[in-house]
Design a protein around this motif. Structure first.
Motif, mmCIF file in Angstrom:
data_model
loop_
_atom_site.group_PDB
_atom_site.id
_atom_site.type_symbol
_atom_site.label_atom_id
_atom_site.label_comp_id
_atom_site.label_asym_id
_atom_site.label_seq_id
_atom_site.Cartn_x
_atom_site.Cartn_y
_atom_site.Cartn_z
ATOM 1 N N ILE A 32 0.796 -1.231 0.000
ATOM 2 C CA ILE A 32 0.000 0.000 0.000
ATOM 3 C C ILE A 32 0.831 1.284 0.000
ATOM 4 C CG2 ILE A 32 -0.350 0.357 2.461
ATOM 5 C CD1 ILE A 32 -3.403 0.567 1.754
ATOM 6 N N ASN A 33 2.112 1.200 0.360
ATOM 7 C CA ASN A 33 2.955 2.399 0.360
ATOM 8 C C ASN A 33 3.068 2.978 -1.042
ATOM 9 O OD1 ASN A 33 3.432 2.377 3.092
ATOM 10 N ND2 ASN A 33 5.360 1.261 2.921
ATOM 11 N N GLY A 34 2.815 4.281 -1.162
ATOM 12 C CA GLY A 34 2.924 4.955 -2.447
ATOM 13 C C GLY A 34 1.717 4.797 -3.349
ATOM 14 N N ILE A 35 0.697 4.108 -2.868
ATOM 15 C CA ILE A 35 -0.521 3.902 -3.662
ATOM 16 C C ILE A 35 -1.482 5.075 -3.427
ATOM 17 C CG2 ILE A 35 -2.554 2.411 -3.944
ATOM 18 C CD1 ILE A 35 0.065 1.232 -5.081
ATOM 19 N N SER A 36 -2.010 5.641 -4.522
ATOM 20 C CA SER A 36 -2.965 6.741 -4.382
ATOM 21 C C SER A 36 -4.401 6.282 -4.605
ATOM 22 C CB SER A 36 -2.633 7.876 -5.354
ATOM 23 O OG SER A 36 -2.755 7.424 -6.690
ATOM 24 N N LYS A 37 -4.567 5.126 -5.252
ATOM 25 C CA LYS A 37 -5.913 4.570 -5.422
ATOM 26 C C LYS A 37 -5.857 3.069 -5.209
ATOM 27 C CE LYS A 37 -10.032 4.367 -8.167
ATOM 28 N NZ LYS A 37 -10.783 4.869 -9.296
#
Length: 98
Positions: free
Chosen positions: A36-41
């Protein structure tokens, strides 16, 4: 449960197949923590999900809290049985369901 993970830049789609329950929730939690790190959607595709328990709801709520800080989250292709769980628990007001 099988988790099919697709990353497209900052968009992560998780396709869940089977049952999201007490036994399989830790598996989803581990995938989320490592991805999930760096995920925007974040998109959950429930087209092949048969069952959702309170343990699964807890993981979804946790993911929603993280995504509220770093982007957006959506749940799509929800069948009638799982939609009923979302309605009874009030998750329809918390999650973006498409």
């Amino acid at each position: 449960m099988t988790i099919n993970k697709k990353e497209d830049g900052t968009v992560l789609t998780l396709e869940l197949d089977g049952r999201l329950d007490t036994t399989t929730a830790p598996q989803l939690e581990a995938v989320l923590k490592s991805s999930i790190n760096g995920i925007s959607k974040l998109v959950f595709d429930f087209s092949a999900l048969d069952y959702l328990s309170s343990a699964g709801l807890r993981v979804l709520l946790s993911a929603q809290k993280v995504m509220n800080r770093q982007g957006e989250m959506a749940v799509c292709n929800v069948n009638d049985t799982i939609m009923e769980v979302f309605e009874v628990t009030g998750f329809v007001d918390i999650l973006t369901i498409q």
